[in-house]
Design a protein around this motif. Structure first.
Motif: not given
Length: 234
Positions: A12-13, A16-17, A19-20, A23, A183, A186-187, A217
């Motif tokens: 997940a990290i 996110l790094q 595709y932030w 998102i 993930t 978290c979302f 993600l």
């Protein structure tokens, strides 16, 4: 094999790094829809037209729009934000993903209907909490994620269906579900509080915004899993 929290959250990290920006764009649009519904005059009437199309379109609407939100829109965003040198998915992979999203759209639409029958259409805190808990702790890990993981495993073994079926073991599916579920937790809970706070007729259309963000993600994680040594045979 014991899996610690750091290992669960690593995919997940990483996603996110990369595709932030995509998102944040999609989540910002979803938040704007909710704010406009409650605070901007005329927005409710406009969104009611969306609800009308959803009602008239039925399951076909659910399938097609989920393909757009879970497959087409995230792919366009990934092409914009994907790091240089990363491979684009093949036509076969896209067809595989679009078919999967169509099926998920049908499942989610019926699940939202089922929750409305069981818990009602209220947006009080107790009802919202019940729906989020049922969604994230029952529906997602017991139905949606096993389907998604199995779908990817079979695609990875598309040249040998027998090997694909042999790879559908409880241990293998569980191992691959855990990072995606972590993930999801978290979302989705906060996003679902927003979704379920709207009238039931608008919950599925708003789900599409969240689905576009989360699928970006999820597909990243699923592709990373298939590229790891051993593929789906762990």
């Amino acid at each position: 094999m014991k899996t610690d929290l750091k290992s669960l959250l690593r995919p997940a990290i990483q996603a996110l790094q990369v595709y932030w920006p995509a998102i944040l764009i999609i989540q910002g649009l979803a938040l704007a829809v909710v704010c406009s519904y409650y605070w901007i005059e005329g927005s409710a009437a406009l969104l009611d037209k969306v609800a009308y199309f959803k009602t008239e379109g039925g399951l076909l609407f659910a399938a097609v729009t989920t393909v757009v939100s879970g497959g087409i829109l995230p792919e366009l965003l990934k092409r914009r934000f994907r790091p240089a040198g990363s491979d684009n998915p093949t036509a076969g992979e896209l067809l595989h993903q679009f078919t999967m999203w169509a099926i998920i759209g049908l499942i989610v639409d019926r699940f939202y209907w089922f929750q409305a029958q069981i818990f009602g259409n209220g947006n009080d805190p107790a009802t919202l909490l019940l729906k989020v808990v049922c969604d994230q702790l029952l529906f997602t890990p017991a139905f949606v994620l096993p389907f998604i993981v199995s779908w990817f495993i079979l695609y990875e073994h598309r040249s040998n269906l027998r090997e694909g079926l042999r790879a559908l073991t409880f241990t293998n599916i569980r191992t691959r579900i855990l990072p995606i579920w972590a993930t999801s937790l978290c979302f989705w809970p906060l996003m679902l509080l927003i979704v379920y706070s709207l009238p039931s007729k608008l919950q599925f259309p708003l789900f599409l915004f969240g689905n576009a963000a989360f699928s970006t993600l999820m597909i990243f994680i699923a592709r990373r899993q298939s590229e790891e040594p051993g593929g789906g045979d762990r």
